[in-house]
Design an enzyme around this catalytic site. Structure first.
Site, PDB file in Angstrom:
ATOM      1  N   LYS A 127       0.830  -1.213   0.000  1.00  0.00           N
ATOM      2  CA  LYS A 127       0.000   0.000   0.000  1.00  0.00           C
ATOM      3  C   LYS A 127       0.854   1.248   0.000  1.00  0.00           C
ATOM      4  CE  LYS A 127      -4.337  -1.696   1.591  1.00  0.00           C
ATOM      5  NZ  LYS A 127      -5.438  -1.712   2.517  1.00  0.00           N
ATOM      6  N   LYS A 209      -4.694  -9.184  -6.789  1.00  0.00           N
ATOM      7  CA  LYS A 209      -5.996  -9.559  -6.222  1.00  0.00           C
ATOM      8  C   LYS A 209      -7.063  -8.507  -6.534  1.00  0.00           C
ATOM      9  CE  LYS A 209      -5.782  -7.406  -1.792  1.00  0.00           C
ATOM     10  NZ  LYS A 209      -6.392  -7.181  -0.563  1.00  0.00           N
ATOM     11  N   LYS A 212     -10.797  -3.229  -3.609  1.00  0.00           N
ATOM     12  CA  LYS A 212     -11.678  -2.059  -3.552  1.00  0.00           C
ATOM     13  C   LYS A 212     -10.958  -0.789  -3.987  1.00  0.00           C
ATOM     14  CE  LYS A 212     -12.767  -3.345   0.808  1.00  0.00           C
ATOM     15  NZ  LYS A 212     -13.036  -3.149   2.204  1.00  0.00           N
TER      16      LYS A 212
HETATM   17  P1  TYM Z   1     -10.853  -5.696   3.886  1.00  0.00           P
HETATM   18  O1  TYM Z   1     -11.934  -4.720   4.189  1.00  0.00           O
HETATM   19  O2  TYM Z   1      -9.761  -5.297   2.970  1.00  0.00           O
HETATM   20  O3  TYM Z   1     -11.484  -7.019   3.303  1.00  0.00           O
HETATM   21  C1  TYM Z   1     -12.561  -7.675   3.958  1.00  0.00           C
HETATM   22  C2  TYM Z   1     -12.432  -9.176   3.816  1.00  0.00           C
HETATM   23  O4  TYM Z   1     -12.415  -9.538   2.435  1.00  0.00           O
HETATM   24  C3  TYM Z   1     -11.268 -10.348   2.164  1.00  0.00           C
HETATM   25  N1  TYM Z   1     -10.815 -10.057   0.793  1.00  0.00           N
HETATM   26  C4  TYM Z   1     -10.689 -10.966  -0.170  1.00  0.00           C
HETATM   27  N2  TYM Z   1     -10.910 -12.295  -0.185  1.00  0.00           N
HETATM   28  C5  TYM Z   1     -10.677 -12.958  -1.352  1.00  0.00           C
HETATM   29  N3  TYM Z   1     -10.251 -12.338  -2.482  1.00  0.00           N
HETATM   30  C6  TYM Z   1     -10.010 -11.009  -2.502  1.00  0.00           C
HETATM   31  N4  TYM Z   1      -9.601 -10.421  -3.634  1.00  0.00           N
HETATM   32  C7  TYM Z   1     -10.222 -10.263  -1.317  1.00  0.00           C
HETATM   33  N5  TYM Z   1     -10.097  -8.958  -0.985  1.00  0.00           N
HETATM   34  C8  TYM Z   1     -10.450  -8.848   0.310  1.00  0.00           C
HETATM   35  C9  TYM Z   1     -10.239  -9.922   3.205  1.00  0.00           C
HETATM   36  O5  TYM Z   1      -9.254 -10.916   3.397  1.00  0.00           O
HETATM   37  C10 TYM Z   1     -11.108  -9.718   4.423  1.00  0.00           C
HETATM   38  O6  TYM Z   1     -11.373 -10.946   5.068  1.00  0.00           O
HETATM   39  N6  TYM Z   1      -7.847  -5.696   7.863  1.00  0.00           N
HETATM   40  C11 TYM Z   1      -9.101  -6.194   7.346  1.00  0.00           C
HETATM   41  C12 TYM Z   1     -10.294  -5.810   8.184  1.00  0.00           C
HETATM   42  C13 TYM Z   1     -10.180  -6.122   9.634  1.00  0.00           C
HETATM   43  C14 TYM Z   1     -10.381  -7.391  10.223  1.00  0.00           C
HETATM   44  C15 TYM Z   1     -10.201  -7.182  11.637  1.00  0.00           C
HETATM   45  C16 TYM Z   1     -10.676  -8.647   9.719  1.00  0.00           C
HETATM   46  C17 TYM Z   1      -9.911  -5.226  10.629  1.00  0.00           C
HETATM   47  N7  TYM Z   1      -9.939  -5.886  11.834  1.00  0.00           N
HETATM   48  C18 TYM Z   1     -10.318  -8.237  12.525  1.00  0.00           C
HETATM   49  C19 TYM Z   1     -10.774  -9.703  10.616  1.00  0.00           C
HETATM   50  C20 TYM Z   1     -10.607  -9.496  12.001  1.00  0.00           C
HETATM   51  C21 TYM Z   1      -9.305  -5.632   5.952  1.00  0.00           C
HETATM   52  O7  TYM Z   1      -8.728  -4.653   5.581  1.00  0.00           O
HETATM   53  O8  TYM Z   1     -10.245  -6.269   5.254  1.00  0.00           O
END
Ligand code: TYM
Length: 347
Positions: A127, A209, A212
């Site tokens: 990032k 990947k 968003k």
């Molecule tokens: P975030 O908001 O980027 O993504 C949310 C969830 O979607 C999954 N994900 C994907 N899975 C498969 N293929 C993809 N291309 C893909 N893009 C995203 C992510 O792995 C995630 O499960 N840091 C985390 C949010 C968070 C969190 C937590 C998660 C904050 N605290 C505590 C679990 C527990 C994040 O940025 O997710």
């Protein structure tokens, strides 16, 4: 189906009292990667655990957000949790910033973490490189807040996509470190990822990947994309050279990605889909896939609108989630403060 379980020691049956925690950042549009990698998985296992699903808005502000848009996205993500089938009678849904203990514990964990341990995080490296400008300290300390989210609740399982595995490793390490230094306080959580679908790749580039924050909307299918937009994006999706419709991530990364999405959209096995399209062209596969994705998203989109058109029910669900989360978080923080010697001794 949850096909693979990392670090997962227990049998997953009869674990109703174990706690599951997960979350999504309310930034931009959620896409089918978020759905397949995380949310869909949550709905499939929610009945096995005591579940907390968080909208992690404090994580969202690690990159600049327009305040009004952030409020809206936060509610949209909450509505999306319900729309995909999270049962509010079983599960709690809450907004991270409404439970102040997350930042409090995040700070304490930061005092126990080495700079090098955070510098190693590939998501931070990616990032910060991508933005091409000085990055905020919040982006650097982001995994500490994530660890706090999880550890506050004695979480046993965290279902995520595979881009979060390294953050979970850090969380596990910090839990052990704290327990060794101050006495058994935190549960060491297990990471739950799927064998097929843990990393959905971009439609316009199968080597990165689906994301968003991608610069082009051709990268992803948003959960709210209209049927015609979905058709267009899938028909234009990159394919491999050749005409083989066969699942092999190394040899055919683009088609394997489309087959993975097809599998999750329909519940059909990849073998079965390969059989149907044997001898047919990529165009045939894409046409059928577009209709499958539209069918998968249609009811979700309707329910998102339902929860957002009149937010009364959503507000009640979020209040209940917040109150229950605060109850657990306060108790845990009391122990943490006591063990670390912060504030006055309680006796
Ligand atoms: P975030 O908001 O980027 O993504 C949310 C969830 O979607 C999954 N994900 C994907 N899975 C498969 N293929 C993809 N291309 C893909 N893009 C995203 C992510 O792995 C995630 O499960 N840091 C985390 C949010 C968070 C969190 C937590 C998660 C904050 N605290 C505590 C679990 C527990 C994040 O940025 O997710």
């Amino acid at each position: 189906m949850i096909a693979a379980v990392q670090h997962f020691r227990h049998s997953v049956n009869n674990m109703t009292q174990e706690l599951l925690f997960s979350g999504v950042k309310p930034t931009n549009n959620l896409h089918i990667g978020n759905y397949i990698g995380a949310l869909k998985q949550w709905t499939e296992i929610q009945h096995r655990y005591r579940c907390f699903f968080c909208i992690v808005d404090l994580h969202a502000i690690t990159v600049p957000q327009a305040p009004k848009k952030l409020h809206e996205s936060t509610l949209t993500v909450a509505a999306t949790y319900l729309a995909v089938g999270i049962d509010p009678n079983r599960c709690r849904i809450f907004i991270q910033s409404e439970v102040p203990q997350h930042t409090e514990l995040g700070w304490i964990l930061g005092t126990m973490t080495k700079m090098a341990e955070l510098e190693r995080m590939t998501q931070f490296k990616d990032k910060s490189k991508k933005r091409g400008e000085p990055v905020g300290a919040g982006l650097f300390t982001y995994p500490l807040l994530m660890a706090a989210d999880i550890l506050l609740y004695d979480t046993t399982v965290v279902p995520v996509g595979d881009d979060q595995v390294q953050h979970l490793e850090l969380t596990r390490m910090l839990a052990r470190r704290f327990n060794t230094q101050f006495g058994e306080t935190f549960t060491v959580p297990q990471t739950l990822i799927q064998k097929v679908g843990a990393r959905i790749m971009a439609l316009n580039n199968p080597t990165i990947k689906m994301s968003k924050s991608a610069s082009s909307t051709a990268n992803y299918i948003a959960l709210t994309d209209e049927p015609n937009v979905i058709r267009k994006k899938i028909m234009r999706a990159m394919t491999d050279s050749g005409n083989e419709i066969h699942y092999d991530i190394e040899k055919y990364p683009a088609i394997s990605n489309l087959l993975t999405i097809f599998h999750h959209a329909t519940g059909r096995t990849i073998k079965d889909i390969e059989k149907e399209f044997a001898g047919k062209g990529y165009g045939d596969l894409k046409k059928a896939l577009a209709e499958a994705v539209i069918t998968m998203l249609e009811p979700i989109q309707k329910r998102i609108h339902y929860y957002l058109d009149d937010t009364g029910e959503l507000m009640r669900i979020l209040n209940r989630g917040r109150d229950e989360a605060i109850g657990l978080a306060e108790t845990k923080m009391k122990t943490v403060l006591e063990r670390t010697g912060l504030g006055r001794q309680s006796n």
